[in-house]
Design a protein around this motif. Sequence first.
Motif, PDB file in Angstrom:
ATOM      1  N   THR A 105      31.470  32.168 -45.397  1.00  0.00           N
ATOM      2  CA  THR A 105      31.387  33.591 -45.117  1.00  0.00           C
ATOM      3  C   THR A 105      32.191  34.370 -46.153  1.00  0.00           C
ATOM      4  OG1 THR A 105      33.246  33.390 -43.575  1.00  0.00           O
ATOM      5  CG2 THR A 105      31.026  33.309 -42.645  1.00  0.00           C
ATOM      6  N   ASP A 106      31.743  35.589 -46.413  1.00  0.00           N
ATOM      7  CA  ASP A 106      32.409  36.438 -47.390  1.00  0.00           C
ATOM      8  C   ASP A 106      33.875  36.624 -47.024  1.00  0.00           C
ATOM      9  OD1 ASP A 106      33.181  39.436 -48.281  1.00  0.00           O
ATOM     10  OD2 ASP A 106      31.655  38.626 -49.647  1.00  0.00           O
ATOM     11  N   ILE A 776      23.019  34.466 -48.416  1.00  0.00           N
ATOM     12  CA  ILE A 776      24.062  35.372 -47.954  1.00  0.00           C
ATOM     13  C   ILE A 776      25.261  35.218 -48.871  1.00  0.00           C
ATOM     14  CG2 ILE A 776      25.670  35.846 -46.063  1.00  0.00           C
ATOM     15  CD1 ILE A 776      23.484  35.102 -44.114  1.00  0.00           C
ATOM     16  N   ASP A 777      25.852  36.342 -49.238  1.00  0.00           N
ATOM     17  CA  ASP A 777      26.947  36.344 -50.212  1.00  0.00           C
ATOM     18  C   ASP A 777      28.076  35.397 -49.807  1.00  0.00           C
ATOM     19  OD1 ASP A 777      25.424  38.286 -51.340  1.00  0.00           O
ATOM     20  OD2 ASP A 777      26.903  39.902 -51.170  1.00  0.00           O
ATOM     21  N   LYS A 806      27.446  26.270 -56.325  1.00  0.00           N
ATOM     22  CA  LYS A 806      27.144  27.654 -56.682  1.00  0.00           C
ATOM     23  C   LYS A 806      27.007  28.524 -55.432  1.00  0.00           C
ATOM     24  CE  LYS A 806      22.139  26.977 -56.706  1.00  0.00           C
ATOM     25  NZ  LYS A 806      20.889  27.031 -57.491  1.00  0.00           N
ATOM     26  N   PHE A 807      27.252  29.830 -55.598  1.00  0.00           N
ATOM     27  CA  PHE A 807      27.092  30.760 -54.492  1.00  0.00           C
ATOM     28  C   PHE A 807      26.814  32.153 -55.036  1.00  0.00           C
ATOM     29  CE2 PHE A 807      31.538  30.728 -55.594  1.00  0.00           C
ATOM     30  CZ  PHE A 807      31.957  32.042 -55.496  1.00  0.00           C
ATOM     31  N   LYS A 808      26.131  32.950 -54.254  1.00  0.00           N
ATOM     32  CA  LYS A 808      25.861  34.337 -54.609  1.00  0.00           C
ATOM     33  C   LYS A 808      27.125  35.139 -54.343  1.00  0.00           C
ATOM     34  CE  LYS A 808      22.674  38.169 -53.641  1.00  0.00           C
ATOM     35  NZ  LYS A 808      23.497  39.067 -52.844  1.00  0.00           N
ATOM     36  N   ASP A 820      28.546  29.838 -60.665  1.00  0.00           N
ATOM     37  CA  ASP A 820      28.071  28.469 -60.779  1.00  0.00           C
ATOM     38  C   ASP A 820      29.065  27.502 -60.132  1.00  0.00           C
ATOM     39  OD1 ASP A 820      26.341  26.477 -61.460  1.00  0.00           O
ATOM     40  OD2 ASP A 820      26.474  26.756 -63.621  1.00  0.00           O
ATOM     41  N   ASP A 821      28.644  26.235 -60.036  1.00  0.00           N
ATOM     42  CA  ASP A 821      29.521  25.189 -59.500  1.00  0.00           C
ATOM     43  C   ASP A 821      30.899  25.272 -60.149  1.00  0.00           C
ATOM     44  OD1 ASP A 821      27.144  24.438 -58.359  1.00  0.00           O
ATOM     45  OD2 ASP A 821      26.961  22.545 -59.437  1.00  0.00           O
ATOM     46  N   ILE A 822      31.936  25.065 -59.344  1.00  0.00           N
ATOM     47  CA  ILE A 822      33.300  25.134 -59.873  1.00  0.00           C
ATOM     48  C   ILE A 822      34.134  24.036 -59.243  1.00  0.00           C
ATOM     49  CG2 ILE A 822      33.951  26.851 -58.142  1.00  0.00           C
ATOM     50  CD1 ILE A 822      35.367  26.552 -61.729  1.00  0.00           C
ATOM     51  N   SER A 823      34.989  23.421 -60.041  1.00  0.00           N
ATOM     52  CA  SER A 823      35.864  22.367 -59.537  1.00  0.00           C
ATOM     53  C   SER A 823      37.236  22.520 -60.172  1.00  0.00           C
ATOM     54  CB  SER A 823      35.290  20.974 -59.851  1.00  0.00           C
ATOM     55  OG  SER A 823      35.163  20.804 -61.246  1.00  0.00           O
ATOM     56  N   SER A 824      38.187  21.783 -59.625  1.00  0.00           N
ATOM     57  CA  SER A 824      39.542  21.837 -60.163  1.00  0.00           C
ATOM     58  C   SER A 824      40.254  20.536 -59.867  1.00  0.00           C
ATOM     59  CB  SER A 824      40.312  23.011 -59.545  1.00  0.00           C
ATOM     60  OG  SER A 824      41.628  23.057 -60.053  1.00  0.00           O
TER      61      SER A 824
END
Length: 879
Positions: A105-106, A776-777, A806-808, A820-824
């Motif tokens: 959820t946003d 949904i964002d 990834k997510f809007k 876009d996809d993100i990792s750490s």
Amino acid sequence: MTLKKTLLATTAGMIAMMAAAPSFAQDTDVDEIVVTGIRASLQAAIEQKRNADMIQEVVTAQDIGKFPDKNIADSLSRVTGVNVVTGSAAAGGFGENERVSIRGTDPNLNLTLMNGHNLATGDWFVLDQQNGGRSFNYSMLPAELVGTLEVYKSSQADLPEGGVGGTVNVHTRKPLDLPSMTFNATAQGVYAQRADKFDPQVSALASWKDDTGSLGVLVAGFYQKRHLRRDGQEILGYNEVANFRGTGQTVLAPALIGNAYFQQTRVRKGGNIVAQWKPNEKLELELSGLYTRMDADNVNANNMAWVSRLLNTNSTVGSPDDALASYTIANGVLTSATWRPTTASGGLVQGRVQDDIFREAYSSTWVVNLDGKYEVNDNLTLSGQIGYTEGKGVTKDTYAWETLWNTGMSYTLGSPITSVTYTGMPSDPTAPAYLNNLYSWSWGGRQVSPDEEFYVKGDAEWRLDSGVFQSLNFGARFTDHTREGNYTAYSWGGNGNAATPGLGAVYDGDATPSNYGSGVGGLQGYTISDMGKVRAFLDGNNGGRRFAFYPPQSFSVQEKTSGLYGMVKLKGERWRGNVGLRAVRTEADTTQYSSTASNLTITNQFGSWGEVNNSRDYWDVLPSANLTVDATDNVLVRFSAAKVMARPGYAQLASSLSLNELALTGTAGGNPDLDPFRAWQFNAVGEWYYAPEALLSVGVFYLDIESYITSQTFTAFYRTQQNPNGANFRITGPVNGGGGSNRGFEASLQQPIGGGFGFLVNYTYADAETDLGKPIDGSSKNTYNLTGYFENDLISARVAYNFRSKFKSGVDRGTDMWQDDISSLDASLIVNLTENVALSFDAQNLTREKLVYYVGDPSIPRAIYDNGRVFYAGARFKF
């Protein structure tokens, strides 16, 4: 990529060996095992989670200053189902986690509490100040102040409304919970790789209580400095061009393609004080105060291909101003184009523009809170809370120097880097021929965005102890909240004056560094105007800057809420739960400004404006139920159902009209008629506590969304300072959407495996979409975390990897924006030199992941940012 693959392979191999070990066996040959450090924190968190009536996650720090991350949001990112972002969608990320999202959820749909009460927030970035929502900025809260974090994934009647995805409750430390004369201090140096700077970070806490344990005082303070540098490329908006070149085809074209260079010095400082008085077993009073401030001055430079200008001025077939030589279109997108340096009639084209923006900014939060609890008799306990909290986001001054060049331009969209070349430009950006360009415009001003709330609540618990009925809980809560955006802009006599000099007049040797953009494959460098010279030139020429209140970017929202609840706690032979109802009334008064208002009360250099006031009130009735069943001695099964709501963001209700005159895009003012985000929330979870410090949990969730808030984009015509004849802008504004859903499942495993080793792993799947099948964002379908740790008397080590797909991230400048996809990959090490002194080492973003954004499809780039790695080294002292 080699380092990343090596580290991930090493971590995966280590955890595979852990899992293959005889992990379920427990040592039964000793009467008592004393657990400390990481394992103690994990064990305390498991016990709190197991005893809870709600579905929740817990993070604890047994030792002060030993949270496993540098920022509270970092620690929350390890929690099952929790995602974090490092900045707002339009701003990109700045290398430090700021906002929390629960189950996709946003961030604006999740509630943050401190010790059970609201906490106002301030934003340092000007876009967040203007477009303020309801999410808390966690960069304001250092980990040293916090003892426990609770993430409530279900709801119950006595919990304040506002957490559709969930609620985070941040618990600070209390003096009566600590040994008397406790003292802890941390001193570290931080090295930011991109900025190539070392900075100090210190914190200290002292706690005292009397011999009877009835009176205590705790005082803590912190000072943390950090340099930040961000290299990136960003495309500031895409415009639809109708009947492109007379073909009848509508194409999507980039507005501005910029090489961005962001520099900032952050200084976070503040502290808290807590006084507790418990004269007897019946009465307890607590008075607390917190103040935190982050100075966040920054310089944002952007050297841009001015595509929107070339499209509007130099791309019409048959026009004497036509300069478009070639282009390609793929899937309705203008993927490449080349403009000649001269038009068909021999005139010059202006294909390059640069903005150097200097901002003096800070954000602050403070709160004073009084808690009280009184046991009237064996059956009745009363408790209450009253307080005031204020956050403030301030841009004390913004001044920009915009210049442009007569040059042709060529671009080719890339994924993620777009190539740009200019015709006839000197290769040396310090050459006189380069610096002797054309002045364009200066703008800026002062933004003050206060966020303040008075709150009071009272609760009563009547213990029944009658069969399955354990207690009756009821209470009331009132809040009075105000959020404003007040913008004072300036005009300058040099604007529109052809005699105003270009970049050379304010240049003093500043430029992007030689390794600019090296982390993203290299970016073309450029010179930057000098902050002091720009300020002196603006204030010393053409009559100086003339400041005045700027109504289009100002607003006010006053919101009062009144809530009542009743809840029954139940308990049977192998089960417990609660059923309740919460009723809340919302009253909102909004103020916006319009040049077409019936009564124009403000007249200044920016025109005539009048207030547009709206009032609205509505009720929400929120039932809830929670049930926990002891299936066996070590297995719990939990169920919950609740109706939840979150009010629209303040800037969605009443906001500014903000126009980007270079890109011809903007955001519309607020919509005071917006309905809240409303949904039904359902959860089912199984938890197996199969060994000390060990837990296997599997759950499913479903969010049935009745209404949500989205954005719509439309075209509107405006006359502005830079467009006196008017232009069509792509404007985005908030509206109520239809329904939707968010469904998914979670799984987590926490396992010590002997010899000081252990691991934690969790995974969340969330499928969130509207009834029309649109995303949904803020929702990532896949999120997982993997943490391995080792601990003995000498060292405490941890390696943590997290990933979200990834997510809007919202609508930016008229088009959908995705991250876009993100990792750490992060790591920490503590070496205990003595019982009182330890050395600490921390590293963040070891794989140097980049933030990548795109528009609808990865082949249509929006931005890429490189914040680099960050390292910490220092010492901890405990007495």
